[in-house]
Motif scaffolding. Structure first.
Motif, mmCIF file in Angstrom:
data_model
loop_
_atom_site.group_PDB
_atom_site.id
_atom_site.type_symbol
_atom_site.label_atom_id
_atom_site.label_comp_id
_atom_site.label_asym_id
_atom_site.label_seq_id
_atom_site.Cartn_x
_atom_site.Cartn_y
_atom_site.Cartn_z
ATOM 1 N N ILE A 170 0.669 -1.076 -0.172
ATOM 2 C CA ILE A 170 0.004 0.281 -0.302
ATOM 3 C C ILE A 170 0.307 1.280 0.220
ATOM 4 C CG2 ILE A 170 -2.132 1.469 1.005
ATOM 5 C CD1 ILE A 170 -2.820 -1.096 0.071
ATOM 6 N N PHE A 171 0.641 2.329 -0.701
ATOM 7 C CA PHE A 171 1.231 2.875 -0.771
ATOM 8 C C PHE A 171 0.408 4.530 -0.288
ATOM 9 C CE2 PHE A 171 2.078 7.266 -3.086
ATOM 10 C CZ PHE A 171 3.144 7.889 -2.579
ATOM 11 N N ASN A 172 -0.903 4.930 -0.730
ATOM 12 C CA ASN A 172 -1.131 6.143 0.154
ATOM 13 C C ASN A 172 -3.134 5.729 -0.072
ATOM 14 O OD1 ASN A 172 -1.744 5.958 -2.053
ATOM 15 N ND2 ASN A 172 -1.984 8.843 -2.075
ATOM 16 N N LEU A 173 -3.719 5.698 1.052
ATOM 17 C CA LEU A 173 -5.198 5.924 1.244
ATOM 18 C C LEU A 173 -5.786 6.979 0.835
ATOM 19 C CD1 LEU A 173 -7.647 3.701 1.724
ATOM 20 C CD2 LEU A 173 -7.723 4.396 4.072
ATOM 21 N N ILE A 174 -6.589 7.645 0.227
ATOM 22 C CA ILE A 174 -7.276 9.279 0.231
ATOM 23 C C ILE A 174 -8.750 8.586 0.447
ATOM 24 C CG2 ILE A 174 -7.972 11.095 -2.112
ATOM 25 C CD1 ILE A 174 -5.198 10.462 -2.890
ATOM 26 N N GLN A 175 -9.442 9.533 1.064
ATOM 27 C CA GLN A 175 -10.785 9.543 1.345
ATOM 28 C C GLN A 175 -11.222 11.183 1.041
ATOM 29 O OE1 GLN A 175 -11.035 8.460 5.104
ATOM 30 N NE2 GLN A 175 -11.154 6.662 5.620
ATOM 31 N N VAL A 176 -12.419 11.172 0.681
ATOM 32 C CA VAL A 176 -13.164 12.153 -0.210
ATOM 33 C C VAL A 176 -14.496 12.629 1.248
ATOM 34 C CG1 VAL A 176 -13.915 14.063 -1.426
ATOM 35 C CG2 VAL A 176 -11.721 12.972 -2.765
ATOM 36 N N GLN A 177 -14.229 13.093 1.808
ATOM 37 C CA GLN A 177 -15.992 12.873 2.376
ATOM 38 C C GLN A 177 -16.939 14.419 2.169
ATOM 39 O OE1 GLN A 177 -14.143 14.067 6.468
ATOM 40 N NE2 GLN A 177 -13.752 11.858 6.678
ATOM 41 N N PRO A 178 -17.620 14.031 2.115
ATOM 42 C CA PRO A 178 -19.085 15.298 2.167
ATOM 43 C C PRO A 178 -18.415 16.296 2.778
ATOM 44 C CG PRO A 178 -19.929 12.974 3.288
ATOM 45 C CD PRO A 178 -19.057 13.105 3.783
ATOM 46 N N GLY A 179 -18.894 17.772 2.025
ATOM 47 C CA GLY A 179 -18.313 18.997 1.816
ATOM 48 C C GLY A 179 -17.220 18.886 0.963
ATOM 49 N N ASP A 180 -16.461 17.798 1.208
ATOM 50 C CA ASP A 180 -14.858 18.301 0.072
ATOM 51 C C ASP A 180 -13.768 17.873 1.138
ATOM 52 O OD1 ASP A 180 -16.015 17.328 -2.653
ATOM 53 O OD2 ASP A 180 -16.355 19.549 -3.229
ATOM 54 N N THR A 181 -13.661 17.321 2.295
ATOM 55 C CA THR A 181 -12.885 17.122 2.185
ATOM 56 C C THR A 181 -12.114 16.567 3.055
ATOM 57 O OG1 THR A 181 -13.123 18.465 4.310
ATOM 58 C CG2 THR A 181 -11.490 17.387 5.585
ATOM 59 N N LYS A 182 -10.603 16.523 1.919
ATOM 60 C CA LYS A 182 -10.220 15.584 1.312
ATOM 61 C C LYS A 182 -8.849 14.938 2.323
ATOM 62 C CE LYS A 182 -6.490 15.582 -1.363
ATOM 63 N NZ LYS A 182 -6.368 15.291 -2.597
ATOM 64 N N ILE A 183 -8.980 13.196 2.828
ATOM 65 C CA ILE A 183 -8.038 12.399 4.302
ATOM 66 C C ILE A 183 -6.937 12.145 3.084
ATOM 67 C CG2 ILE A 183 -7.575 11.123 5.813
ATOM 68 C CD1 ILE A 183 -10.413 12.865 7.305
ATOM 69 N N GLU A 184 -6.140 11.884 3.065
ATOM 70 C CA GLU A 184 -4.880 11.173 3.123
ATOM 71 C C GLU A 184 -4.019 10.280 3.658
ATOM 72 O OE1 GLU A 184 -1.485 11.273 -0.836
ATOM 73 O OE2 GLU A 184 -2.101 12.707 0.129
ATOM 74 N N ILE A 185 -3.629 9.430 3.804
ATOM 75 C CA ILE A 185 -2.929 8.889 4.782
ATOM 76 C C ILE A 185 -1.508 7.636 4.076
ATOM 77 C CG2 ILE A 185 -2.258 7.233 6.453
ATOM 78 C CD1 ILE A 185 -5.192 7.357 7.503
ATOM 79 N N ARG A 186 -0.221 8.680 3.438
ATOM 80 C CA ARG A 186 0.556 7.717 2.945
ATOM 81 C C ARG A 186 1.504 7.383 3.497
ATOM 82 N NH1 ARG A 186 3.307 10.891 -1.939
ATOM 83 N NH2 ARG A 186 1.437 11.445 -2.108
ATOM 84 N N VAL A 187 2.523 5.914 3.114
ATOM 85 C CA VAL A 187 3.161 5.290 3.882
ATOM 86 C C VAL A 187 4.398 5.642 3.162
ATOM 87 C CG1 VAL A 187 4.255 2.970 4.180
ATOM 88 C CG2 VAL A 187 1.738 3.406 4.162
#
Length: 217
Positions: A170-187
Motif C-alpha cells: 500500500i502506498f496511500n489511502l485517500i478519502q473524500v468526505q461530504p463537504g469535499d474534505t480530503k484525507i490522505e494517509i500515506r505510507v
C-alpha cells in the motif's frame, strides 16, 4: 485535530472478515488479493505514515506524522504525541502531555474500539473494487483502486487505495468526505519482519510510576 486524526486512522485500519465480494473488476480484484496475501505473509510490520487533512474551500490544511508496529492482533501506535498499546487484551493510551495512562479492555463488538492491528487489510469485505488511474511517483508506478462501499448508508464520496505495482504494498489511502474534505494517509516507510523485543507490545507500568493511571475496566 487529535481526535480527528485518531478516528480517521481507525477508519483506515478497519478490519473485516475474509471474503472478497462478487461483481468486482477482475483486474482490480486480482491486484487487491495480491496485496492482501503479501501483507498477511509477514511476521510483523513497522510502518511510518503521514496524515493530511485538506479542504480548499475552507482554506484548511493539517499535516502530521505517525508510526505503528504490528504483530498479529497486537500493536503500538504513535500519533500526535500519544502512544497507544494493544497487548491482545487491553488498550493502553499514554498521553505524556497530561501524564496520564488510560487502560481499557478491548471489545471486538464495540465499533468505537476497532484497532489497527491488521492494518492495510480493512477492505477484505464490504467493498467492490474498480481500477482507477496510474500515477508515476518518483519512478514508482502507483495503481489506484477505487473502493466502492456495499453499504448504501456509507456517505463517503470517494475512497482510493494506492498500490505500488512493483512491491504490491500500500502506498496511500485517500478519502473524500461530504463537504469535499480530503484525507490522505500515506505510507512513508514500510519495514517487515523486524527484530522486535519480546516485551515490545507490553505496557511497562514501572515506566509510568508518576502518571495518573485511569483504569476503566
Amino acid at each position: 485535530m487529535k481526535k480527528i486524526a485518531l478516528s480517521t486512522f481507525i477508519i483506515f485500519t478497519f478490519f473485516l472478515s475474509h471474503s472478497i465480494v462478487a461483481q468486482d473488476d477482475p483486474e482490480a480484484k486480482k491486484l487487491v488479493k495480491e496485496v492482501l496475501n503479501k501483507v498477511e505473509s509477514y511476521d510483523n510490520l513497522v510502518i511510518d505514515f503521514s496524515y493530511t487533512l485538506e479542504n480548499q474551500e475552507q482554506n484548511l490544511k493539517q499535516e502530521t506524522r505517525g508510526d505503528v508496529s504490528i504483530k498479529g492482533d497486537k500493536y503500538v501506535l504513535n500519533l500526535m504525541g500519544t502512544t497507544q498499546i494493544f497487548d491482545g487484551k487491553k488498550i493502553y493510551t499514554i498521553v505524556p502531555e497530561d501524564e496520564e495512562v488510560t487502560i481499557s479492555l478491548y471489545d471486538e463488538m464495540d465499533t468505537e474500539q476497532i484497532t489497527p492491528s491488521k492494518m492495510l487489510t480493512f477492505y477484505k469485505e464490504g467493498y467492490r473494487f474498480k481500477m482507477d488511474i496510474i500515477q508515476d511517483v518518483k519512478g514508482r508506478k502507483i495503481q489506484y483502486v477505487e473502493l466502492i462501499p456495499m453499504d448504501s448508508k456509507n456517505e463517503m464520496k470517494q475512497i482510493l487505495l494506492g498500490i505500488d505495482r512493483q512491491t504490491k504494498h500500500i502506498f496511500n489511502l485517500i478519502q473524500v468526505q461530504p463537504g469535499d474534505t480530503k484525507i490522505e494517509i500515506r505510507v512513508t516507510k514500510f519495514k517487515t519482519n523486524e527484530p522486535l523485543s519480546a516485551n515490545h507490545f507490553q505496557f511497562q507500568r514501572s515506566k509510568y510510576a508518576d502518571y495518573y493511571i485511569n483504569e476503566l475496566d
